[in-house]
Scaffold this motif. Structure first.
Motif, short mmCIF file in Angstrom:
data_model
loop_
_atom_site.label_atom_id
_atom_site.label_comp_id
_atom_site.label_asym_id
_atom_site.label_seq_id
_atom_site.Cartn_x
_atom_site.Cartn_y
_atom_site.Cartn_z
N GLN A 2 0.85 -1.19 0.00
CA GLN A 2 0.00 0.00 0.00
C GLN A 2 0.89 1.24 0.00
O GLN A 2 1.84 1.33 0.77
CB GLN A 2 -0.90 0.01 1.24
N ARG A 4 0.72 5.22 0.68
CA ARG A 4 -0.17 6.17 1.35
C ARG A 4 0.61 7.38 1.84
O ARG A 4 1.83 7.38 1.85
CB ARG A 4 -0.90 5.49 2.51
N SER A 50 4.01 -2.62 3.81
CA SER A 50 3.77 -4.03 3.50
C SER A 50 3.66 -4.79 4.82
O SER A 50 4.57 -4.71 5.64
CB SER A 50 4.91 -4.59 2.66
#
Length: 140
Positions: A2, A4, A50
Protein backbone atom coordinates in the motif's frame (compact mmCIF):
# COMPACT_ATOMS: atom_id res chain seq x y z
CA UNK A 1 1.74 -3.25 -0.82
CA UNK A 2 0.00 0.00 0.00
CA UNK A 3 1.25 3.48 -0.90
CA UNK A 4 -0.17 6.17 1.35
CA UNK A 5 0.47 9.57 2.84
CA UNK A 6 2.82 9.84 5.78
CA UNK A 7 1.11 9.89 9.18
CA UNK A 8 2.64 11.29 12.34
CA UNK A 9 2.68 7.79 13.85
CA UNK A 10 5.07 6.78 11.01
CA UNK A 11 7.82 9.19 12.06
CA UNK A 12 9.95 6.78 14.08
CA UNK A 13 9.70 3.99 11.49
CA UNK A 14 10.52 6.34 8.61
CA UNK A 15 13.49 7.77 10.52
CA UNK A 16 14.75 4.24 11.19
CA UNK A 17 14.35 3.32 7.51
CA UNK A 18 16.31 6.39 6.42
CA UNK A 19 19.08 5.62 8.93
CA UNK A 20 19.24 2.02 7.68
CA UNK A 21 19.22 2.77 3.95
CA UNK A 22 21.07 6.07 3.56
CA UNK A 23 24.66 7.01 4.30
CA UNK A 24 25.20 9.03 7.46
CA UNK A 25 25.62 12.41 5.74
CA UNK A 26 22.75 11.71 3.34
CA UNK A 27 20.51 10.74 6.24
CA UNK A 28 21.40 13.92 8.11
CA UNK A 29 20.52 16.11 5.09
CA UNK A 30 17.39 14.08 4.40
CA UNK A 31 16.10 14.31 7.97
CA UNK A 32 16.33 18.11 7.82
CA UNK A 33 14.46 18.21 4.50
CA UNK A 34 11.96 15.63 5.80
CA UNK A 35 11.17 17.72 8.89
CA UNK A 36 10.83 20.86 6.82
CA UNK A 37 8.55 19.17 4.27
CA UNK A 38 6.34 17.84 7.07
CA UNK A 39 5.90 21.39 8.33
CA UNK A 40 4.90 22.55 4.82
CA UNK A 41 2.85 19.68 3.44
CA UNK A 42 2.95 16.13 4.78
CA UNK A 43 0.85 14.87 1.85
CA UNK A 44 4.00 15.07 -0.28
CA UNK A 45 5.71 12.46 1.88
CA UNK A 46 4.61 8.99 0.81
CA UNK A 47 5.27 5.68 2.50
CA UNK A 48 5.12 2.17 1.12
CA UNK A 49 3.68 -0.25 3.64
CA UNK A 50 3.77 -4.03 3.50
CA UNK A 51 2.31 -6.25 6.22
CA UNK A 52 2.21 -3.29 8.61
CA UNK A 53 5.86 -2.37 8.02
CA UNK A 54 7.19 0.76 6.33
CA UNK A 55 9.38 -0.54 3.50
CA UNK A 56 9.86 2.63 1.46
CA UNK A 57 9.50 6.38 1.59
CA UNK A 58 9.51 9.17 -0.97
CA UNK A 59 9.91 12.81 0.02
CA UNK A 60 8.61 15.26 -2.54
CA UNK A 61 8.02 18.98 -2.55
CA UNK A 62 6.54 21.68 -4.75
CA UNK A 63 8.23 24.98 -5.47
CA UNK A 64 6.87 27.49 -8.00
CA UNK A 65 4.72 25.00 -9.96
CA UNK A 66 7.56 22.50 -10.13
CA UNK A 67 7.37 19.18 -8.33
CA UNK A 68 10.57 17.70 -6.96
CA UNK A 69 11.24 14.07 -6.13
CA UNK A 70 13.79 14.81 -3.45
CA UNK A 71 14.64 11.51 -1.80
CA UNK A 72 13.49 7.93 -2.21
CA UNK A 73 14.55 5.11 0.08
CA UNK A 74 13.53 1.44 -0.01
CA UNK A 75 14.61 -1.29 2.38
CA UNK A 76 17.16 -3.62 0.80
CA UNK A 77 14.99 -6.75 0.81
CA UNK A 78 12.18 -4.86 -0.98
CA UNK A 79 14.31 -3.46 -3.79
CA UNK A 80 13.71 -4.56 -7.38
CA UNK A 81 10.08 -5.37 -6.52
CA UNK A 82 8.48 -2.20 -7.87
CA UNK A 83 8.27 -0.30 -4.57
CA UNK A 84 10.21 2.71 -5.85
CA UNK A 85 8.29 2.70 -9.12
CA UNK A 86 4.97 2.73 -7.22
CA UNK A 87 6.13 5.55 -4.95
CA UNK A 88 7.17 7.68 -7.94
CA UNK A 89 3.89 6.91 -9.75
CA UNK A 90 1.79 7.94 -6.74
CA UNK A 91 3.83 11.11 -6.25
CA UNK A 92 3.40 11.98 -9.94
CA UNK A 93 -0.37 11.65 -9.46
CA UNK A 94 -0.23 13.99 -6.45
CA UNK A 95 1.74 16.50 -8.47
CA UNK A 96 -0.82 16.33 -11.32
CA UNK A 97 -3.69 16.89 -8.87
CA UNK A 98 -1.92 20.04 -7.70
CA UNK A 99 -1.42 21.37 -11.23
CA UNK A 100 2.36 20.99 -11.16
CA UNK A 101 3.73 22.03 -14.54
CA UNK A 102 6.99 20.09 -14.42
CA UNK A 103 8.32 17.23 -12.32
CA UNK A 104 12.04 17.16 -11.57
CA UNK A 105 14.32 14.75 -9.79
CA UNK A 106 16.55 16.51 -7.31
CA UNK A 107 19.90 15.12 -8.38
CA UNK A 108 22.37 15.75 -5.62
CA UNK A 109 25.48 13.76 -4.81
CA UNK A 110 23.35 11.23 -2.93
CA UNK A 111 20.84 10.66 -5.75
CA UNK A 112 23.48 10.09 -8.44
CA UNK A 113 23.54 6.37 -7.62
CA UNK A 114 19.81 6.22 -8.43
CA UNK A 115 20.34 7.42 -11.99
CA UNK A 116 19.75 3.93 -13.47
CA UNK A 117 16.48 3.69 -11.52
CA UNK A 118 15.23 7.02 -12.87
CA UNK A 119 16.42 6.08 -16.37
CA UNK A 120 14.35 2.86 -16.11
CA UNK A 121 11.29 5.04 -15.44
CA UNK A 122 11.97 6.99 -18.63
CA UNK A 123 13.03 10.13 -16.80
CA UNK A 124 15.45 11.92 -19.08
CA UNK A 125 18.17 14.33 -18.07
CA UNK A 126 15.78 17.17 -18.90
CA UNK A 127 13.78 16.14 -15.84
CA UNK A 128 16.76 16.15 -13.49
CA UNK A 129 17.95 19.25 -11.69
CA UNK A 130 21.22 19.51 -9.80
CA UNK A 131 20.80 21.02 -6.38
CA UNK A 132 23.40 23.53 -5.30
CA UNK A 133 22.03 23.55 -1.74
CA UNK A 134 20.12 20.94 0.26
CA UNK A 135 16.37 21.05 -0.35
CA UNK A 136 15.85 21.99 3.27
CA UNK A 137 17.41 25.35 2.42
CA UNK A 138 16.25 26.11 -1.13
CA UNK A 139 12.57 25.13 -1.24
CA UNK A 140 9.85 26.99 0.54
Amino acid sequence: MQIRSFQLSDYKLVAELLEEVLSEDCCEETMKAFARQLSWDSDLVLVAESAGNIVGVLIGTIDHHKGYVYRIAVRDKFRNQGVGRQLVSHMSNRFRQRKVLKVLVAEDKHNEVLRPFYDSLGISSVNVVKLTQPLAIVAG
